[in-house]
Design a protein around this motif. Sequence first.
Motif, PDB file in Angstrom:
ATOM      1  N   LYS A 109       0.818  -1.218   0.000  1.00 22.44           N
ATOM      2  CA  LYS A 109       0.000   0.000   0.000  1.00 22.44           C
ATOM      3  C   LYS A 109       0.852   1.268   0.000  1.00 22.44           C
ATOM      4  O   LYS A 109       0.336   2.358  -0.224  1.00 22.44           O
ATOM      5  N   HIS A 110       2.166   1.124   0.242  1.00 21.45           N
ATOM      6  CA  HIS A 110       3.061   2.283   0.233  1.00 21.45           C
ATOM      7  C   HIS A 110       3.630   2.559  -1.158  1.00 21.45           C
ATOM      8  O   HIS A 110       4.343   3.543  -1.347  1.00 21.45           O
ATOM      9  N   THR A 111       3.336   1.707  -2.129  1.00 22.18           N
ATOM     10  CA  THR A 111       3.858   1.901  -3.470  1.00 22.18           C
ATOM     11  C   THR A 111       3.216   3.127  -4.127  1.00 22.18           C
ATOM     12  O   THR A 111       2.077   3.480  -3.827  1.00 22.18           O
ATOM     13  N   LYS A 112       3.953   3.764  -5.004  1.00 26.64           N
ATOM     14  CA  LYS A 112       3.412   4.884  -5.778  1.00 26.64           C
ATOM     15  C   LYS A 112       3.097   4.441  -7.211  1.00 26.64           C
ATOM     16  O   LYS A 112       2.780   5.263  -8.072  1.00 26.64           O
ATOM     17  N   ASP A 113       3.160   3.140  -7.427  1.00 25.03           N
ATOM     18  CA  ASP A 113       2.962   2.570  -8.765  1.00 25.03           C
ATOM     19  C   ASP A 113       1.478   2.498  -9.106  1.00 25.03           C
ATOM     20  O   ASP A 113       0.755   1.660  -8.587  1.00 25.03           O
ATOM     21  N   GLU A 114       1.029   3.399  -9.982  1.00 26.78           N
ATOM     22  CA  GLU A 114      -0.389   3.442 -10.343  1.00 26.78           C
ATOM     23  C   GLU A 114      -0.804   2.296 -11.260  1.00 26.78           C
ATOM     24  O   GLU A 114      -1.987   2.146 -11.568  1.00 26.78           O
ATOM     25  N   SER A 115       0.150   1.465 -11.673  1.00 27.66           N
ATOM     26  CA  SER A 115      -0.210   0.300 -12.492  1.00 27.66           C
ATOM     27  C   SER A 115      -1.082  -0.670 -11.712  1.00 27.66           C
ATOM     28  O   SER A 115      -1.753  -1.522 -12.298  1.00 27.66           O
ATOM     29  N   ARG A 116      -1.085  -0.531 -10.376  1.00 25.08           N
ATOM     30  CA  ARG A 116      -1.971  -1.374  -9.561  1.00 25.08           C
ATOM     31  C   ARG A 116      -3.429  -1.221 -10.008  1.00 25.08           C
ATOM     32  O   ARG A 116      -4.215  -2.152  -9.926  1.00 25.08           O
ATOM     33  N   CYS A 117      -3.777  -0.010 -10.456  1.00 30.53           N
ATOM     34  CA  CYS A 117      -5.163   0.259 -10.860  1.00 30.53           C
ATOM     35  C   CYS A 117      -5.599  -0.679 -11.981  1.00 30.53           C
ATOM     36  O   CYS A 117      -6.667  -1.292 -11.916  1.00 30.53           O
ATOM     37  N   GLU A 118      -4.791  -0.776 -13.014  1.00 33.74           N
ATOM     38  CA  GLU A 118      -5.176  -1.601 -14.157  1.00 33.74           C
ATOM     39  C   GLU A 118      -4.897  -3.075 -13.904  1.00 33.74           C
ATOM     40  O   GLU A 118      -5.646  -3.946 -14.344  1.00 33.74           O
ATOM     41  N   ASN A 119      -3.820  -3.360 -13.181  1.00 36.48           N
ATOM     42  CA  ASN A 119      -3.472  -4.739 -12.865  1.00 36.48           C
ATOM     43  C   ASN A 119      -4.582  -5.439 -12.085  1.00 36.48           C
ATOM     44  O   ASN A 119      -4.771  -6.658 -12.209  1.00 36.48           O
ATOM     45  N   PHE A 120      -5.344  -4.680 -11.312  1.00 32.32           N
ATOM     46  CA  PHE A 120      -6.408  -5.251 -10.479  1.00 32.32           C
ATOM     47  C   PHE A 120      -7.480  -5.950 -11.314  1.00 32.32           C
ATOM     48  O   PHE A 120      -8.254  -6.748 -10.802  1.00 32.32           O
ATOM     49  N   HIS A 155     -26.583  -6.869 -12.636  1.00 31.30           N
ATOM     50  CA  HIS A 155     -26.783  -6.877 -11.187  1.00 31.30           C
ATOM     51  C   HIS A 155     -25.472  -6.661 -10.431  1.00 31.30           C
ATOM     52  O   HIS A 155     -25.366  -7.002  -9.258  1.00 31.30           O
ATOM     53  N   ARG A 156     -24.500  -6.063 -11.129  1.00 29.73           N
ATOM     54  CA  ARG A 156     -23.176  -5.867 -10.550  1.00 29.73           C
ATOM     55  C   ARG A 156     -22.701  -4.444 -10.847  1.00 29.73           C
ATOM     56  O   ARG A 156     -22.757  -3.995 -11.989  1.00 29.73           O
ATOM     57  N   ALA A 157     -22.219  -3.741  -9.796  1.00 32.43           N
ATOM     58  CA  ALA A 157     -21.725  -2.370  -9.945  1.00 32.43           C
ATOM     59  C   ALA A 157     -20.322  -2.269  -9.372  1.00 32.43           C
ATOM     60  O   ALA A 157     -19.925  -3.063  -8.504  1.00 32.43           O
ATOM     61  N   PHE A 158     -19.583  -1.270  -9.852  1.00 33.15           N
ATOM     62  CA  PHE A 158     -18.231  -1.026  -9.355  1.00 33.15           C
ATOM     63  C   PHE A 158     -18.057   0.474  -9.142  1.00 33.15           C
ATOM     64  O   PHE A 158     -18.394   1.270 -10.014  1.00 33.15           O
ATOM     65  N   ALA A 159     -17.531   0.836  -7.965  1.00 29.45           N
ATOM     66  CA  ALA A 159     -17.291   2.247  -7.660  1.00 29.45           C
ATOM     67  C   ALA A 159     -16.043   2.362  -6.806  1.00 29.45           C
ATOM     68  O   ALA A 159     -15.622   1.399  -6.145  1.00 29.45           O
ATOM     69  N   GLY A 160     -15.435   3.550  -6.815  1.00 26.28           N
ATOM     70  CA  GLY A 160     -14.253   3.752  -5.997  1.00 26.28           C
ATOM     71  C   GLY A 160     -13.908   5.223  -5.901  1.00 26.28           C
ATOM     72  O   GLY A 160     -14.339   6.030  -6.726  1.00 26.28           O
ATOM     73  N   LEU A 161     -13.113   5.569  -4.894  1.00 29.14           N
ATOM     74  CA  LEU A 161     -12.735   6.956  -4.663  1.00 29.14           C
ATOM     75  C   LEU A 161     -11.261   7.189  -4.982  1.00 29.14           C
ATOM     76  O   LEU A 161     -10.424   6.319  -4.764  1.00 29.14           O
ATOM     77  N   SER A 162     -10.950   8.350  -5.559  1.00 29.84           N
ATOM     78  CA  SER A 162      -9.580   8.774  -5.810  1.00 29.84           C
ATOM     79  C   SER A 162      -8.834   7.735  -6.647  1.00 29.84           C
ATOM     80  O   SER A 162      -9.217   7.479  -7.781  1.00 29.84           O
ATOM     81  N   LEU A 163      -7.766   7.109  -6.126  1.00 35.17           N
ATOM     82  CA  LEU A 163      -7.079   6.072  -6.888  1.00 35.17           C
ATOM     83  C   LEU A 163      -8.028   4.911  -7.181  1.00 35.17           C
ATOM     84  O   LEU A 163      -7.896   4.222  -8.194  1.00 35.17           O
ATOM     85  N   GLY A 164      -9.010   4.724  -6.322  1.00 37.80           N
ATOM     86  CA  GLY A 164     -10.044   3.732  -6.575  1.00 37.80           C
ATOM     87  C   GLY A 164     -10.977   4.156  -7.696  1.00 37.80           C
ATOM     88  O   GLY A 164     -11.573   3.315  -8.377  1.00 37.80           O
ATOM     89  N   SER A 165     -11.114   5.471  -7.903  1.00 35.51           N
ATOM     90  CA  SER A 165     -11.889   5.983  -9.033  1.00 35.51           C
ATOM     91  C   SER A 165     -11.156   5.680 -10.335  1.00 35.51           C
ATOM     92  O   SER A 165     -11.760   5.255 -11.331  1.00 35.51           O
ATOM     93  N   MET A 166      -9.837   5.878 -10.324  1.00 34.79           N
ATOM     94  CA  MET A 166      -9.031   5.516 -11.480  1.00 34.79           C
ATOM     95  C   MET A 166      -9.142   4.014 -11.751  1.00 34.79           C
ATOM     96  O   MET A 166      -9.203   3.575 -12.902  1.00 34.79           O
ATOM     97  N   THR A 167      -9.185   3.219 -10.687  1.00 32.48           N
ATOM     98  CA  THR A 167      -9.316   1.771 -10.827  1.00 32.48           C
ATOM     99  C   THR A 167     -10.688   1.400 -11.375  1.00 32.48           C
ATOM    100  O   THR A 167     -10.828   0.404 -12.097  1.00 32.48           O
TER     101      THR A 167
END
Length: 283
Positions: A109-120, A155-167
């Motif tokens: 969680k300390h990484t600054k690697d935004e590739s986590r967003c797409e990798n997820f 019947h399925r939704a996805f939402a997120g905030l900030s970096l989670g919004s990018m995800t």
Amino acid sequence: MEYVFEMPGEMLIEAEKKGRVELLEYDSNTYDEENRTLHKKAWVYLPCDYDETKNYNILYLLHGGGFTQDWWLKLFPDTVTILDNMIEKKLCDPCIVVTPTFYHDEDDKHTKDESRCENFRHELRNDLIPAAESKYSGFSGKDVSEENLIKTRDHRAFAGLSLGSMTTYRAAFYNNFDLFAWYGPFSGCCGPFGDHDLEVKRICETLSKGKEKGYDLKFMLCCNGDKDIAFEEHIDIMERAVTESDLLNQGENYDFFIIPGGVHDMKAWQLHMYHALQVFFKA
């Protein structure tokens, strides 16, 4: 629908009918060169009187940068109170809310690697959804074959905030559009150094390819405060996407809710969730 700019006070008063929160554990992978096995955790909100014989819509709800699955339901337990009240007051149907993390582990969680967003996207499709929906009573009926998960995407939704919004854009919308029909990006799309042209192109291509395959967008509710650090990039990208795609139509399958004076904080994000759940699953 009518949007309010502050959370109604009654939503923060303990409800008579309370849901419960329990831990979901599952195995996953880093899905990268490391190819490391992971043991992951997600919190799951189950509505009051959760009944295994019924089918429930499911919202997958993400935290922001530097936090984990604990954010929505454990660090901010009033999120549970809001969900309880919304269901008790019939502002939304009883639903299941799953709060995972896109980080690999506590250290990650300390990484600054935004590739986590797409990798997820890999974990989401291959591990998280099958784990959640083989245990809980979604509309997939615990049949987590890819064919059935696609069949039950409405019947399925996805939402997120900030970096989670990018995800929300990168893992769910761009890469798993066949599994989700409802989206809630709260505070941002590409970050301050992102490529706006690329994001607009990806949004339009996702909608176009989805239509070709018979997958429509039920609704995307973008949300931001106009003083939020992510506002300018988010509104620019979405306004351009609406202009360039005839598949994104204001008031029909898309809206952008703006809080006057709203900033990058949990007060805003809980309000966004409150609005999103009054829009999601209404087809």
